[in-house]
Design an enzyme around this catalytic site. Structure first.
Site, PDB file in Angstrom:
ATOM      1  N   GLY A 119     -33.900  54.060  37.747  1.00  0.00           N
ATOM      2  CA  GLY A 119     -35.075  54.925  37.597  1.00  0.00           C
ATOM      3  C   GLY A 119     -35.454  55.541  38.927  1.00  0.00           C
ATOM      4  O   GLY A 119     -34.604  55.762  39.791  1.00  0.00           O
ATOM      5  N   SER A 120     -36.746  55.788  39.091  1.00  0.00           N
ATOM      6  CA  SER A 120     -37.211  56.515  40.269  1.00  0.00           C
ATOM      7  C   SER A 120     -37.199  55.628  41.524  1.00  0.00           C
ATOM      8  O   SER A 120     -37.203  54.393  41.430  1.00  0.00           O
ATOM      9  CB  SER A 120     -38.641  57.009  40.039  1.00  0.00           C
ATOM     10  OG  SER A 120     -39.504  55.892  39.959  1.00  0.00           O
ATOM     11  N   GLY A 124     -38.157  51.671  41.951  1.00  0.00           N
ATOM     12  CA  GLY A 124     -37.189  50.763  42.570  1.00  0.00           C
ATOM     13  C   GLY A 124     -37.754  50.056  43.787  1.00  0.00           C
ATOM     14  O   GLY A 124     -37.496  48.882  44.025  1.00  0.00           O
ATOM     15  N   GLU A 157     -30.472  51.371  41.055  1.00  0.00           N
ATOM     16  CA  GLU A 157     -29.797  52.652  40.838  1.00  0.00           C
ATOM     17  C   GLU A 157     -30.907  53.692  40.759  1.00  0.00           C
ATOM     18  O   GLU A 157     -31.487  53.907  39.706  1.00  0.00           O
ATOM     19  CB  GLU A 157     -29.092  52.544  39.479  1.00  0.00           C
ATOM     20  CG  GLU A 157     -27.819  53.270  39.383  1.00  0.00           C
ATOM     21  CD  GLU A 157     -26.815  52.758  40.374  1.00  0.00           C
ATOM     22  OE1 GLU A 157     -26.691  53.410  41.426  1.00  0.00           O
ATOM     23  OE2 GLU A 157     -26.184  51.731  40.107  1.00  0.00           O
ATOM     24  N   CYS A 189     -28.967  61.325  37.196  1.00  0.00           N
ATOM     25  CA  CYS A 189     -29.192  60.978  38.600  1.00  0.00           C
ATOM     26  C   CYS A 189     -28.096  61.600  39.455  1.00  0.00           C
ATOM     27  O   CYS A 189     -28.257  61.745  40.662  1.00  0.00           O
ATOM     28  CB  CYS A 189     -29.318  59.477  38.801  1.00  0.00           C
ATOM     29  SG  CYS A 189     -27.985  58.572  38.095  1.00  0.00           S
TER      30      CYS A 189
HETATM   31  C1  UN1 Z   1     -27.412  58.378  35.448  1.00  0.00           C
HETATM   32  O1  UN1 Z   1     -27.730  59.554  35.480  1.00  0.00           O
HETATM   33  O2  UN1 Z   1     -28.285  57.473  35.541  1.00  0.00           O
HETATM   34  O3  UN1 Z   1     -21.785  60.048  36.480  1.00  0.00           O
HETATM   35  C2  UN1 Z   1     -26.023  57.896  35.220  1.00  0.00           C
HETATM   36  C3  UN1 Z   1     -22.505  60.426  35.545  1.00  0.00           C
HETATM   37  C4  UN1 Z   1     -22.658  59.501  34.371  1.00  0.00           C
HETATM   38  C5  UN1 Z   1     -23.685  58.466  34.634  1.00  0.00           C
HETATM   39  C6  UN1 Z   1     -25.010  58.989  35.108  1.00  0.00           C
HETATM   40  N1  UN1 Z   1     -21.390  58.896  34.101  1.00  0.00           N
HETATM   41  O4  UN1 Z   1     -23.066  61.509  35.543  1.00  0.00           O
END
Ligand code: UN1
Length: 504
Positions: free
Chosen positions: A239-240, A244, A261, A295
């Site tokens: 998340g953000s 985190g 993450e 992300c």
């Molecule tokens: C995410 O955005 O939290 O590499 C994960 C990627 C995907 C996973 C993204 N396999 O864009």
């Protein structure tokens, strides 16, 4: 829609918490799942109370005690069945991803495929949880290390990968001998329930009901309890950065482990000798895919000055052709943002970028239709603008120019986040410089591929404010186990290490 929900077992009276069997609502309120394409509600879900969390947690902890003694390859066999069950439901679950979080059909199904892939990966891994063996400095001694299950793992997931990121964590944790308690995003509760039910069915058939617990609850009640719970030696949170930082601090206070993450601010560098057609396609998928809500989304673009003007023109033209609309309609390339909050953040970022001297090249406005649609946006910017260093979870791409590769790499690294990065180049020297220690400082570095869409086989995660965690492939499994170093003496003497003498 109702057919889809009932095929996935989502009938009207689903409470928000399961530990095998459904639990009655404890009356702590409900959460409404909305369809971001229309803004209309899909279902109302009971929130779990702290008492229900306790029940689910106790079941998971109890099951884990037995599960850790069940041979890893046999655990793998159960994950294999989960992979098969997810395969059987792939298209329906993918459609639910489109319905609840607005991903286009291919991306919805692709997300479930990612969960299936990690299941397959985990099956093989269940026979490969290798430890090392070392040569002892002492005669007749043997040293080796082995990996034991950690216990029960808390998994907190975000709305944008509501199925796959849970699977990355849970499938690997399970083959490592751990139980999992999952707190999903309140913006995607139905996908969590459907995914959980599919996997819980497999567990129940094999006598392991409740090894995976699902708790749909608020941050204030369930989240707080979870991160402070000493029965969770590891909390994995996606998340953000703000979230985190908080989770990391609270869990560190009790000396627990976290796997974080968090945000990304991913850049693509396009060198002067790049294959520009390839670069255009990579940028489009990276910046517009998932409506900029990965992300790994491409948020910054560095163009070599020799190709910059013409390339930008082509990019603007391409952006103009992006079909925005119903994510489940054929030909749609970009669906909605998740909610009104996201639209507001998008509008604020566009306004702020303009205020800081950026020029909107295309897009920049919300789309006038129901739901939370915005235009994919290109903004000519300068790396010194503070907004460029900030992650806005929306399809905004800041376009900048460079004249020398070292300068571009410097700017690409000069942000607080460190998740993903790419260079498009046909120069061996540029590619290797980008991948060298003086190159990208991110957890993921690609050549002639965009920043998003990583395969599950690699370790996924990033540095700096991204949180340092590694999930999914490679040796990420080690985060879900505890390492034990063992030294065995099979001789009749007791020699001490470092030649130490300690005799009377
Ligand atoms: C995410 O955005 O939290 O590499 C994960 C990627 C995907 C996973 C993204 N396999 O864009």
């Amino acid at each position: 829609m109702n057919d889809l929900l009932s095929r996935l077992g989502l009938t009207s009276s689903n409470p928000g918490a399961w530990a095998g069997a459904a639990l009655p609502s404890a009356g702590v309120g409900t959460v409404v799942s909305y369809n971001p394409t229309t803004g209309e509600p899909i279902a109302e879900i009971q929130l779990a109370s702290v008492a229900q969390y306790e029940e689910i947690m106790a079941t998971a902890v109890r099951q884990q005690k037995a599960w850790q003694l069940y041979p890893a390859p046999k655990r793998g066999e159960i994950i294999r069945q989960m992979g098969e069950a997810l395969r059987a439901h792939r298209d329906d679950l993918g459609a639910l991803v489109s319905l609840e979080v607005g991903k286009i059909t291919g991306e919805g199904v692709g997300e479930v495929q990612e969960a299936i892939d990690i299941a397959d990966f985990s099956v093989g891994l269940s026979r490969q949880l290798y430890g090392l063996s070392m040569h002892s400095e002492r005669a007749n001694h043997r040293m080796y290390e082995q990996w034991h299950p950690l216990g029960t793992v808390g998994v907190i997931t975000a709305f944008n990968f509501p199925c796959a990121v849970w699977a990355w964590n849970s499938m690997i944790a399970a083959i490592c001998g751990d139980a999992v308690v999952w707190k999903p995003s309140l913006k995607a509760p139905l996908i969590a329930i459907a995914t959980h039910r599919i996997c819980e069915d497999v567990l129940a058939k094999n006598g392991w009901s409740g090894l995976f617990g699902l708790v749909i609850g608020t941050d204030k009640d369930v989240g707080e309890t979870m991160i402070r719970d000493p029965r969770l030696p590891l909390v994995s949170a996606t998340g953000s950065v703000r979230m985190g930082r908080y989770v990391g601090t609270v869990v560190a206070e009790r000396l627990g482990r976290t796997l974080l993450e968090l945000g990304g601010n991913n850049a693509i560098i396009v060198d002067k000798d790049a294959d520009l057609d390839l670069a255009l396609r990579g940028i489009l998928f990276g910046a517009v895919g998932t409506a900029g809500q990965r992300c790994t989304t491409t948020r910054r673009l560095f163009l070599h000055k020799d190709i910059s003007a013409r390339f930008t023109e082509r990019l603007v033209k391409l952006y103009g052709q992006v079909r925005i609309g119903d994510p489940m309609a054929e030909g749609t390339l970009m669906g909605p943002l998740i909610d009104e909050g996201a639209v507001r953040d998008y509008e604020l970022a566009v306004a702020e970028a303009t205020r800081q001297g950026g020029t909107v090249l295309c897009g920049g406005k919300r789309v006038d239709r129901p739901g939370h649609f915005v235009e994919p946006t290109l903004i000519a910017a300068d790396p010194a603008m503070s907004i460029v260093k900030h992650e806005t979870f929306a399809p905004i791409l800041y376009v900048m120019e460079f004249s020398d590769l070292d300068q571009a790499i410097h700017h690409q690294n000069d942000v607080p986040q460190g998740l993903s990065s790419s260079i498009f180049t046909n120069s061996f020297r540029s590619a290797e410089a980008f991948l060298s220690a003086r190159g990208s400082d991110c957890g993921i570095a690609n050549v002639n591929i965009g920043t998003s869409g990583a395969e599950i086989g690699g370790a996924f995660g990033g540095e700096k404010e991204t949180g340092g965690g590694r999930e999914s492939g490679s040796d990420s499994w080690k985060a879900y186990m505890r390492r034990q170093t063992c030294t065995l003496n099979y001789g009749a003497d007791l020699p001490l290490a470092q030649n130490l003498r300690f005799d009377l």
